[in-house]
Scaffold this motif. Structure first.
Motif, short mmCIF file in Angstrom:
data_model
loop_
_atom_site.label_atom_id
_atom_site.label_comp_id
_atom_site.label_asym_id
_atom_site.label_seq_id
_atom_site.Cartn_x
_atom_site.Cartn_y
_atom_site.Cartn_z
N PRO A 16 -23.24 58.97 61.30
CA PRO A 16 -22.05 59.82 61.36
C PRO A 16 -21.12 59.55 60.18
O PRO A 16 -21.23 58.53 59.49
CB PRO A 16 -21.38 59.37 62.66
N THR A 17 -20.22 60.50 59.94
CA THR A 17 -19.20 60.31 58.92
C THR A 17 -18.33 59.14 59.35
O THR A 17 -17.91 59.03 60.50
CB THR A 17 -18.36 61.58 58.75
N LEU A 18 -18.06 58.23 58.42
CA LEU A 18 -17.30 57.03 58.71
C LEU A 18 -15.90 57.15 58.14
O LEU A 18 -15.72 57.48 56.97
CB LEU A 18 -18.01 55.82 58.10
N VAL A 19 -14.91 56.89 58.98
CA VAL A 19 -13.51 56.90 58.56
C VAL A 19 -13.01 55.46 58.63
O VAL A 19 -13.12 54.81 59.66
CB VAL A 19 -12.66 57.81 59.46
N THR A 20 -12.47 54.97 57.52
CA THR A 20 -11.86 53.64 57.50
C THR A 20 -10.38 53.82 57.26
O THR A 20 -9.98 54.46 56.29
CB THR A 20 -12.48 52.75 56.40
N GLU A 21 -9.58 53.29 58.17
CA GLU A 21 -8.13 53.42 58.06
C GLU A 21 -7.53 52.05 57.76
O GLU A 21 -7.85 51.07 58.44
CB GLU A 21 -7.55 53.98 59.35
N PHE A 22 -6.68 52.00 56.74
CA PHE A 22 -6.05 50.76 56.29
C PHE A 22 -4.55 50.86 56.56
O PHE A 22 -3.92 51.85 56.19
CB PHE A 22 -6.26 50.56 54.78
N HIS A 23 -3.97 49.85 57.17
CA HIS A 23 -2.53 49.77 57.38
C HIS A 23 -2.00 48.59 56.57
O HIS A 23 -2.57 47.49 56.62
CB HIS A 23 -2.20 49.55 58.86
N PHE A 24 -0.90 48.81 55.85
CA PHE A 24 -0.34 47.80 54.97
C PHE A 24 1.12 47.53 55.33
O PHE A 24 1.82 48.41 55.82
CB PHE A 24 -0.39 48.27 53.51
N ASP A 25 1.57 46.33 55.04
CA ASP A 25 2.98 45.99 55.15
C ASP A 25 3.66 46.56 53.91
O ASP A 25 3.17 46.37 52.79
CB ASP A 25 3.15 44.46 55.19
N THR A 26 4.76 47.24 54.09
CA THR A 26 5.46 47.83 52.94
C THR A 26 6.46 46.86 52.32
O THR A 26 7.07 47.18 51.30
CB THR A 26 6.19 49.11 53.35
N GLY A 27 6.65 45.73 52.94
CA GLY A 27 7.61 44.76 52.41
C GLY A 27 9.05 45.13 52.69
O GLY A 27 9.96 44.54 52.12
N ALA A 28 9.26 46.11 53.58
CA ALA A 28 10.63 46.55 53.87
C ALA A 28 11.45 45.45 54.53
O ALA A 28 12.65 45.35 54.30
CB ALA A 28 10.60 47.79 54.77
N THR A 29 10.83 44.60 55.33
CA THR A 29 11.54 43.51 56.00
C THR A 29 11.45 42.22 55.20
O THR A 29 12.45 41.53 54.99
CB THR A 29 10.96 43.28 57.42
N ILE A 30 10.23 41.87 54.76
CA ILE A 30 10.02 40.66 53.96
C ILE A 30 9.31 41.07 52.68
O ILE A 30 8.14 41.47 52.71
CB ILE A 30 9.19 39.62 54.74
N GLU A 31 10.01 40.98 51.58
CA GLU A 31 9.50 41.45 50.29
C GLU A 31 8.13 40.85 49.93
O GLU A 31 7.26 41.53 49.40
CB GLU A 31 10.52 41.09 49.20
N ALA A 32 7.93 39.57 50.23
CA ALA A 32 6.70 38.89 49.84
C ALA A 32 5.46 39.46 50.54
O ALA A 32 4.34 39.22 50.09
CB ALA A 32 6.81 37.39 50.13
N LEU A 33 5.64 40.20 51.62
CA LEU A 33 4.50 40.77 52.35
C LEU A 33 4.11 42.17 51.87
O LEU A 33 3.16 42.75 52.39
CB LEU A 33 4.80 40.80 53.85
N LYS A 34 4.80 42.66 50.87
CA LYS A 34 4.52 44.00 50.36
C LYS A 34 3.06 44.12 49.92
O LYS A 34 2.57 43.33 49.12
CB LYS A 34 5.44 44.30 49.18
N GLY A 35 2.36 45.09 50.49
CA GLY A 35 0.97 45.37 50.12
C GLY A 35 -0.06 44.58 50.90
O GLY A 35 -1.27 44.77 50.72
N LYS A 36 0.37 43.68 51.77
CA LYS A 36 -0.59 42.87 52.54
C LYS A 36 -1.25 43.73 53.61
O LYS A 36 -0.57 44.47 54.33
CB LYS A 36 0.10 41.66 53.19
N PRO A 37 -2.57 43.64 53.76
CA PRO A 37 -3.26 44.44 54.78
C PRO A 37 -2.98 43.90 56.18
O PRO A 37 -3.08 42.70 56.42
CB PRO A 37 -4.74 44.29 54.42
N LEU A 38 -2.60 44.78 57.09
CA LEU A 38 -2.30 44.41 58.47
C LEU A 38 -3.43 44.77 59.42
O LEU A 38 -3.73 44.01 60.34
CB LEU A 38 -1.01 45.10 58.94
N LEU A 39 -4.05 45.92 59.19
CA LEU A 39 -5.08 46.41 60.10
C LEU A 39 -6.09 47.24 59.32
O LEU A 39 -5.71 48.04 58.47
CB LEU A 39 -4.45 47.28 61.20
N VAL A 40 -7.37 47.02 59.61
CA VAL A 40 -8.44 47.85 59.06
C VAL A 40 -9.30 48.27 60.24
O VAL A 40 -9.75 47.43 61.01
CB VAL A 40 -9.30 47.08 58.02
#
Length: 195
Positions: A23-47
């Motif tokens: 089947p067609t595979l969909v991969t969804e990536f969720h990232f921290d935007t760093g809005a609360t803690i700047e150092a976490l900007k771009g860190k992957p939270l969920l795949v």
């Protein structure tokens, strides 16, 4: 003032071939935007990988934490160094089954103040809060030159010194000691580095 913080969600679609059972595979990536803690900007939270009809194969969640490093800022500098690191990673293997029948894999991590991974506890398959349920855990601890005065004085902080792997009952499975800068191979200088 507004600033682009990065993408919070991104999706990748890999076209499958239903005639071949792929089947067609969909991969969804969720990232921290760093809005609360700047150092976490771009860190992957969920795949999450799933079919187009939302049959989930795999879900991986990462918990991040930060630590202000005990480094003196330069003269006139008011900012401190904040070190982000993954603390826990949980993987649910569903293979399109219901959530309550998923297989859960758990890993936990610890780092020193110089970014060296000093503990990687791979508990393997867990059942609820029972981390030893399947007897497939590997706890890897590591020591680095950053622990020793010679490493700190010379700013040689990432040289591996010792590694151990134990199971969930703390039985030793593997130990390696790395002797740096000892041409005689006498082994009496654990943690001493000079280059």
């Amino acid at each position: 003032e507004k600033e682009f913080r990065g993408f919070e969600v991104a999706r990748r679609r890999e076209v499958g071939n239903d005639a071949q059972g792929a089947p067609t595979l969909v991969t969804e990536f969720h990232f921290d935007t760093g809005a609360t803690i700047e150092a976490l900007k771009g860190k992957p939270l969920l795949v999450e990988t799933r079919t187009e009809t939302d049959g989930v194969f795999h879900r991986e969640a990462t918990d991040w934490t930060t630590r202000k490093l005990p480094v003196q800022p330069a003269l006139g500098e008011s900012r401190f160094v904040t070190f982000p690191f993954r603390r826990r990673q949980t993987t649910h293997v569903l293979e399109q089954g219901p959530d309550d029948q998923s297989v859960m894999l758990l890993q936990e991590f610890q780092y020193d103040d110089y970014g060296n991974e000093i503990l990687m506890a791979d508990y393997g398959r867990v059942e609820g809060t029972n981390r030893l349920a399947w007897g497939d855990e590997r706890i890897k601890s590591r020591r680095f030159s950053s622990e020793f005065s010679s490493g700190q004085q010379l700013w040689l902080l990432d040289k591996a010194v010792e590694e151990e792997i134990r199971d969930g009952t703390n039985s030793l499975a593997y130990r390696e000691k790395l002797i740096n800068d000892d041409e005689a191979l006498a082994g009496g200088n654990l943690g001493v580095v000079s280059k």
